[in-house]
Write a protein that holds these residues in place. Sequence first.
Motif, PDB file in Angstrom:
ATOM      1  N   ALA A 112      42.617  48.315  66.290  1.00 12.10           N
ATOM      2  CA  ALA A 112      41.464  47.082  65.735  1.00 12.10           C
ATOM      3  C   ALA A 112      40.330  47.962  65.188  1.00 12.10           C
ATOM      4  O   ALA A 112      39.478  47.853  64.107  1.00 12.10           O
ATOM      5  CB  ALA A 112      41.376  45.910  66.651  1.00 12.10           C
ATOM      6  N   ASP A 122      41.213  41.824  58.264  1.00 16.29           N
ATOM      7  CA  ASP A 122      42.280  41.057  58.401  1.00 16.29           C
ATOM      8  C   ASP A 122      43.374  42.035  59.346  1.00 16.29           C
ATOM      9  O   ASP A 122      43.994  41.563  60.216  1.00 16.29           O
ATOM     10  CB  ASP A 122      42.975  40.746  57.132  1.00 16.29           C
ATOM     11  CG  ASP A 122      42.377  39.731  56.285  1.00 16.29           C
ATOM     12  OD1 ASP A 122      41.973  38.726  56.824  1.00 16.29           O
ATOM     13  OD2 ASP A 122      42.533  39.713  55.169  1.00 16.29           O
ATOM     14  N   SER A 125      41.964  41.919  62.907  1.00 19.87           N
ATOM     15  CA  SER A 125      42.574  40.750  63.751  1.00 19.87           C
ATOM     16  C   SER A 125      43.822  40.698  64.138  1.00 19.87           C
ATOM     17  O   SER A 125      44.304  40.215  64.910  1.00 19.87           O
ATOM     18  CB  SER A 125      42.034  39.602  62.667  1.00 19.87           C
ATOM     19  OG  SER A 125      42.790  38.380  63.397  1.00 19.87           O
ATOM     20  N   GLU A 126      44.679  41.057  63.122  1.00 19.50           N
ATOM     21  CA  GLU A 126      46.194  41.479  63.565  1.00 19.50           C
ATOM     22  C   GLU A 126      46.382  42.203  64.638  1.00 19.50           C
ATOM     23  O   GLU A 126      47.271  42.076  65.498  1.00 19.50           O
ATOM     24  CB  GLU A 126      46.882  41.702  62.121  1.00 19.50           C
ATOM     25  CG  GLU A 126      48.226  41.873  62.403  1.00 19.50           C
ATOM     26  CD  GLU A 126      49.205  42.687  61.198  1.00 19.50           C
ATOM     27  OE1 GLU A 126      50.023  43.673  61.274  1.00 19.50           O
ATOM     28  OE2 GLU A 126      48.776  42.523  60.120  1.00 19.50           O
ATOM     29  N   ARG A 129      45.529  41.018  68.114  1.00 15.05           N
ATOM     30  CA  ARG A 129      46.149  39.418  68.437  1.00 15.05           C
ATOM     31  C   ARG A 129      46.793  39.624  69.884  1.00 15.05           C
ATOM     32  O   ARG A 129      46.556  38.731  70.449  1.00 15.05           O
ATOM     33  CB  ARG A 129      46.777  39.192  67.260  1.00 15.05           C
ATOM     34  CG  ARG A 129      47.468  37.774  67.506  1.00 15.05           C
ATOM     35  CD  ARG A 129      46.453  36.630  67.672  1.00 15.05           C
ATOM     36  NE  ARG A 129      45.479  36.911  66.541  1.00 15.05           N
ATOM     37  CZ  ARG A 129      44.198  36.295  66.646  1.00 15.05           C
ATOM     38  NH1 ARG A 129      43.779  36.033  67.769  1.00 15.05           N
ATOM     39  NH2 ARG A 129      43.127  36.742  65.730  1.00 15.05           N
ATOM     40  N   LEU A 163      35.143  36.127  58.262  1.00 17.25           N
ATOM     41  CA  LEU A 163      36.172  36.411  59.521  1.00 17.25           C
ATOM     42  C   LEU A 163      35.928  37.540  60.456  1.00 17.25           C
ATOM     43  O   LEU A 163      36.305  37.178  61.775  1.00 17.25           O
ATOM     44  CB  LEU A 163      37.464  37.482  58.564  1.00 17.25           C
ATOM     45  CG  LEU A 163      38.321  38.053  59.621  1.00 17.25           C
ATOM     46  CD1 LEU A 163      39.455  36.792  60.068  1.00 17.25           C
ATOM     47  CD2 LEU A 163      39.375  38.472  58.588  1.00 17.25           C
ATOM     48  N   LEU A 167      36.316  36.504  64.578  1.00 22.47           N
ATOM     49  CA  LEU A 167      36.944  37.268  65.355  1.00 22.47           C
ATOM     50  C   LEU A 167      35.682  37.578  66.655  1.00 22.47           C
ATOM     51  O   LEU A 167      36.363  37.632  67.672  1.00 22.47           O
ATOM     52  CB  LEU A 167      37.359  38.468  64.652  1.00 22.47           C
ATOM     53  CG  LEU A 167      38.102  39.377  65.488  1.00 22.47           C
ATOM     54  CD1 LEU A 167      39.439  38.974  66.002  1.00 22.47           C
ATOM     55  CD2 LEU A 167      38.674  40.723  64.416  1.00 22.47           C
ATOM     56  N   GLU A 170      36.017  34.704  68.950  1.00 27.88           N
ATOM     57  CA  GLU A 170      37.229  34.840  69.824  1.00 27.88           C
ATOM     58  C   GLU A 170      37.223  35.744  70.951  1.00 27.88           C
ATOM     59  O   GLU A 170      37.592  35.691  72.134  1.00 27.88           O
ATOM     60  CB  GLU A 170      38.377  34.952  68.800  1.00 27.88           C
ATOM     61  CG  GLU A 170      39.650  34.158  68.815  1.00 27.88           C
ATOM     62  CD  GLU A 170      40.746  34.578  67.937  1.00 27.88           C
ATOM     63  OE1 GLU A 170      42.213  34.740  68.449  1.00 27.88           O
ATOM     64  OE2 GLU A 170      40.322  34.911  66.596  1.00 27.88           O
TER      65      GLU A 170
END
Length: 184
Positions: A112, A122, A125-126, A129, A163, A167, A170
């Motif tokens: 990340a 993106d 974030s993937e 996860r 985004l 993130l 989160e």
Amino acid sequence: FPEVTGSVTVWLHSLEARAWAALGNSQESIRAVNLANDAREAMTFSELDQLGGFCYFPRPRQLYYAAGANALLPAQSEHAERYAKEALTEYEVAPATERAWSDVLGTHTDLAIARVNGSDLDGASEAIRPVLELPVPQRIHGMVVSVLKVHQAITAIQPDAPLARDLQEEIEAYCRTPAASLPR
């Protein structure tokens, strides 16, 4: 480390790479990663390696350390991503005795960070996860520290992108789970 044999030589060079990276010295960090690779190629198994567990430093963990060292150096984001992907691939097929769930998740955070440094939110974030989806009892201190490093990378590179803000929120929610909510 000519007097030391086995995978511990790889481990020592891998630790050195992380230390140099933490100091911001990319040239020395890269040199140490290369020495770890050379040591792996020249390695013969020692008595410690045969014991296994923490006495053996497997290749997936070496790749994880290389990813982590490179992730600390924003200009090395492509190398960090490559090492992280290789580590995750090798962890998938490694024997159970060579897998450590915290190392696998740490590799996700390094991936990340590499993607943040490469301006791929993106992808970042993937990559993070699986860590953000950990149940509360598995959110050990090391995971929280690793997740906060992703937050710091976002803040340094792209703090105002929508985004990025999502993130970061989160990550902040992940990190503020009160100790009282943890099982006893």
